[in-house]
Design a protein around this motif. Sequence first.
Motif, PDB file in Angstrom:
ATOM      1  N   PRO A 176       2.701  -4.679   6.629  1.00 50.66           N
ATOM      2  CA  PRO A 176       2.481  -3.379   5.983  1.00 50.66           C
ATOM      3  C   PRO A 176       1.051  -3.158   5.500  1.00 50.66           C
ATOM      4  O   PRO A 176       0.651  -2.013   5.253  1.00 50.66           O
ATOM      5  CB  PRO A 176       3.452  -3.413   4.783  1.00 50.66           C
ATOM      6  N   HIS A 177       0.284  -4.232   5.367  1.00 52.28           N
ATOM      7  CA  HIS A 177      -1.080  -4.108   4.857  1.00 52.28           C
ATOM      8  C   HIS A 177      -2.094  -3.744   5.945  1.00 52.28           C
ATOM      9  O   HIS A 177      -3.258  -3.478   5.624  1.00 52.28           O
ATOM     10  CB  HIS A 177      -1.494  -5.410   4.169  1.00 52.28           C
ATOM     11  N   VAL A 178      -1.678  -3.738   7.195  1.00 44.15           N
ATOM     12  CA  VAL A 178      -2.572  -3.387   8.304  1.00 44.15           C
ATOM     13  C   VAL A 178      -2.459  -1.889   8.567  1.00 44.15           C
ATOM     14  O   VAL A 178      -1.360  -1.377   8.799  1.00 44.15           O
ATOM     15  CB  VAL A 178      -2.209  -4.161   9.579  1.00 44.15           C
ATOM     16  N   LYS A 179      -3.571  -1.180   8.536  1.00 45.87           N
ATOM     17  CA  LYS A 179      -3.515   0.255   8.753  1.00 45.87           C
ATOM     18  C   LYS A 179      -3.350   0.559  10.254  1.00 45.87           C
ATOM     19  O   LYS A 179      -3.676  -0.290  11.101  1.00 45.87           O
ATOM     20  CB  LYS A 179      -4.771   0.937   8.225  1.00 45.87           C
ATOM     21  N   PRO A 180      -2.825   1.716  10.607  1.00 42.98           N
ATOM     22  CA  PRO A 180      -2.725   2.088  12.024  1.00 42.98           C
ATOM     23  C   PRO A 180      -4.094   1.994  12.703  1.00 42.98           C
ATOM     24  O   PRO A 180      -5.091   2.492  12.187  1.00 42.98           O
ATOM     25  CB  PRO A 180      -2.226   3.533  11.963  1.00 42.98           C
ATOM     26  N   GLY A 181      -4.133   1.327  13.827  1.00 44.45           N
ATOM     27  CA  GLY A 181      -5.394   1.086  14.520  1.00 44.45           C
ATOM     28  C   GLY A 181      -6.100  -0.175  14.073  1.00 44.45           C
ATOM     29  O   GLY A 181      -7.110  -0.570  14.660  1.00 44.45           O
ATOM     30  N   GLY A 182      -5.572  -0.832  13.031  1.00 49.23           N
ATOM     31  CA  GLY A 182      -6.176  -2.052  12.523  1.00 49.23           C
ATOM     32  C   GLY A 182      -5.637  -3.285  13.212  1.00 49.23           C
ATOM     33  O   GLY A 182      -4.706  -3.222  14.028  1.00 49.23           O
ATOM     34  N   TRP A 183      -6.209  -4.444  12.863  1.00 50.52           N
ATOM     35  CA  TRP A 183      -5.873  -5.704  13.520  1.00 50.52           C
ATOM     36  C   TRP A 183      -5.388  -6.751  12.518  1.00 50.52           C
ATOM     37  O   TRP A 183      -5.933  -6.859  11.413  1.00 50.52           O
ATOM     38  CB  TRP A 183      -7.087  -6.272  14.248  1.00 50.52           C
ATOM     39  N   LEU A 184      -4.387  -7.495  12.931  1.00 45.88           N
ATOM     40  CA  LEU A 184      -3.979  -8.719  12.247  1.00 45.88           C
ATOM     41  C   LEU A 184      -4.488  -9.881  13.085  1.00 45.88           C
ATOM     42  O   LEU A 184      -4.140 -10.007  14.262  1.00 45.88           O
ATOM     43  CB  LEU A 184      -2.458  -8.782  12.123  1.00 45.88           C
ATOM     44  N   VAL A 185      -5.349 -10.708  12.502  1.00 45.31           N
ATOM     45  CA  VAL A 185      -6.007 -11.788  13.242  1.00 45.31           C
ATOM     46  C   VAL A 185      -5.677 -13.112  12.551  1.00 45.31           C
ATOM     47  O   VAL A 185      -5.846 -13.248  11.342  1.00 45.31           O
ATOM     48  CB  VAL A 185      -7.534 -11.579  13.289  1.00 45.31           C
ATOM     49  N   LEU A 186      -5.225 -14.079  13.342  1.00 46.63           N
ATOM     50  CA  LEU A 186      -4.880 -15.380  12.778  1.00 46.63           C
ATOM     51  C   LEU A 186      -5.379 -16.511  13.670  1.00 46.63           C
ATOM     52  O   LEU A 186      -5.725 -16.292  14.830  1.00 46.63           O
ATOM     53  CB  LEU A 186      -3.369 -15.488  12.578  1.00 46.63           C
ATOM     54  N   SER A 187      -5.405 -17.687  13.101  1.00 46.38           N
ATOM     55  CA  SER A 187      -5.655 -18.894  13.892  1.00 46.38           C
ATOM     56  C   SER A 187      -4.668 -19.947  13.443  1.00 46.38           C
ATOM     57  O   SER A 187      -4.336 -20.045  12.254  1.00 46.38           O
ATOM     58  CB  SER A 187      -7.096 -19.395  13.728  1.00 46.38           C
ATOM     59  N   THR A 188      -4.183 -20.728  14.386  1.00 45.13           N
ATOM     60  CA  THR A 188      -3.218 -21.774  14.077  1.00 45.13           C
ATOM     61  C   THR A 188      -3.220 -22.793  15.209  1.00 45.13           C
ATOM     62  O   THR A 188      -4.167 -22.855  15.992  1.00 45.13           O
ATOM     63  CB  THR A 188      -1.812 -21.165  13.828  1.00 45.13           C
ATOM     64  N   ILE A 189      -2.155 -23.594  15.309  1.00 43.58           N
ATOM     65  CA  ILE A 189      -2.123 -24.699  16.264  1.00 43.58           C
ATOM     66  C   ILE A 189      -0.806 -24.695  17.019  1.00 43.58           C
ATOM     67  O   ILE A 189       0.264 -24.527  16.425  1.00 43.58           O
ATOM     68  CB  ILE A 189      -2.281 -26.064  15.549  1.00 43.58           C
TER      69      ILE A 189
ATOM     70  N   PRO B 229       0.828  -1.208   0.000  1.00 43.11           N
ATOM     71  CA  PRO B 229       0.000   0.000   0.000  1.00 43.11           C
ATOM     72  C   PRO B 229       0.862   1.257   0.000  1.00 43.11           C
ATOM     73  O   PRO B 229       1.832   1.360   0.743  1.00 43.11           O
ATOM     74  CB  PRO B 229      -0.808  -0.128   1.299  1.00 43.11           C
ATOM     75  N   ALA B 230       0.483   2.202  -0.856  1.00 42.77           N
ATOM     76  CA  ALA B 230       1.221   3.466  -0.936  1.00 42.77           C
ATOM     77  C   ALA B 230       0.682   4.491   0.049  1.00 42.77           C
ATOM     78  O   ALA B 230       1.401   5.408   0.460  1.00 42.77           O
ATOM     79  CB  ALA B 230       1.137   4.020  -2.357  1.00 42.77           C
ATOM     80  N   THR B 231      -0.570   4.338   0.439  1.00 41.84           N
ATOM     81  CA  THR B 231      -1.204   5.257   1.381  1.00 41.84           C
ATOM     82  C   THR B 231      -1.993   4.467   2.410  1.00 41.84           C
ATOM     83  O   THR B 231      -2.273   3.272   2.225  1.00 41.84           O
ATOM     84  CB  THR B 231      -2.156   6.227   0.660  1.00 41.84           C
ATOM     85  N   GLU B 232      -2.388   5.142   3.479  1.00 39.23           N
ATOM     86  CA  GLU B 232      -3.184   4.482   4.508  1.00 39.23           C
ATOM     87  C   GLU B 232      -4.532   4.022   3.955  1.00 39.23           C
ATOM     88  O   GLU B 232      -5.086   3.016   4.398  1.00 39.23           O
ATOM     89  CB  GLU B 232      -3.395   5.424   5.689  1.00 39.23           C
ATOM     90  N   ALA B 233      -5.060   4.755   2.983  1.00 47.01           N
ATOM     91  CA  ALA B 233      -6.350   4.399   2.387  1.00 47.01           C
ATOM     92  C   ALA B 233      -6.289   3.050   1.689  1.00 47.01           C
ATOM     93  O   ALA B 233      -7.327   2.391   1.505  1.00 47.01           O
ATOM     94  CB  ALA B 233      -6.799   5.478   1.415  1.00 47.01           C
ATOM     95  N   GLU B 234      -5.087   2.619   1.290  1.00 52.92           N
ATOM     96  CA  GLU B 234      -4.936   1.335   0.623  1.00 52.92           C
ATOM     97  C   GLU B 234      -4.678   0.194   1.599  1.00 52.92           C
ATOM     98  O   GLU B 234      -4.626  -0.966   1.182  1.00 52.92           O
ATOM     99  CB  GLU B 234      -3.786   1.422  -0.396  1.00 52.92           C
ATOM    100  N   GLN B 235      -4.519   0.528   2.867  1.00 52.60           N
ATOM    101  CA  GLN B 235      -4.324  -0.504   3.886  1.00 52.60           C
ATOM    102  C   GLN B 235      -5.673  -1.037   4.351  1.00 52.60           C
ATOM    103  O   GLN B 235      -6.734  -0.541   3.957  1.00 52.60           O
ATOM    104  CB  GLN B 235      -3.521   0.065   5.056  1.00 52.60           C
TER     105      GLN B 235
END
Length: 305
Positions: free
Chosen positions: A209-222, A178-184
């Motif tokens: 880099p794809h998560v915008k400020p204030g955003g969340w990265l959410v995953l599930s695994t084992i 993403p070049a700008t926050e709007a693209e995150q």
Amino acid sequence: MPPPRLTSPLKALAKLPRPSTSSALRRLSHPLPSHKVVLPPQPHHASIRHSSTSSVDPTEVSHFNALASSWWDPHGPSRLLHLMNPLRHTFITRCLTSIPVPVSASHPKTYRYLDVGCGGGIFAESAARLPHTSSVTAIDPSSEVLAIAEAHKKRDPLLTTSGRLTYRNEGIEALPLPATEAEQFDIVTLFEVLEHVNSPSEFLEKLMPHVKPGGWLVLSTIARTWTSWAVTNVMAEDVLGIVPKGTHDWRKYVNEGEVRGWFGGREGWGEMRTMGVVYVPGLGWREVPGGEGWGNYFFGVRREG
């Protein structure tokens, strides 16, 4: 085959080596206790899983290609994914509401999703239907599986609305930065993927880099414990047959403490949340406090800003 002598999964976890924060996800150890218990076979040495061009394992892609036609069969090989989907939304909601964001009636909060390793679109479709979703971009390296996702998408007119749900046949490495926050994205999801990649740390670094400020990265695994091996590799694949044979490689499992420690060493990432879950035959997936220490779990981390 004698039963394990360990009386508690948490005691088993305590016996596992604790990787350092800097190397936790690159150098995964494979514990083998000195006393006789039933454990998965140990590799000859702990190796660094590294890929200079892609973190996608071609063997894993081939495996899921073979399952493409049955992806949307709720009683087929992907049944456990269908059953887990409601808990994915439950966990995301908990993450989003843990730090409330002021909204107004004239400017309601809407969310842009990036679903990485989307498979046939089970989560992507459900997220795109939510009233506060503005768009979902879903990517996967398997062309066969995405063909199924595209075909299923056409059954719902809402999902064919321009920009509502977009599938892209590519891995995270090919997704433009993403070049700008709007693209995150507000929410980047990685469900049942981390345990199938070659290099977990490189993979996560490409997502960040794809998560915008204030955003969340959410995953599930084992988690990588003897309990998870017994449940996922022995019972689920070999005994009950509710998961296709060869779906899981125990050596690729990643412990919650390793993920937490890795993100703890990354500047700009703060709030973290975890939810342990377990599959109960006949009842489906259930939340289990502490389950992240020995089996399946959800993990969320917020980008500060």
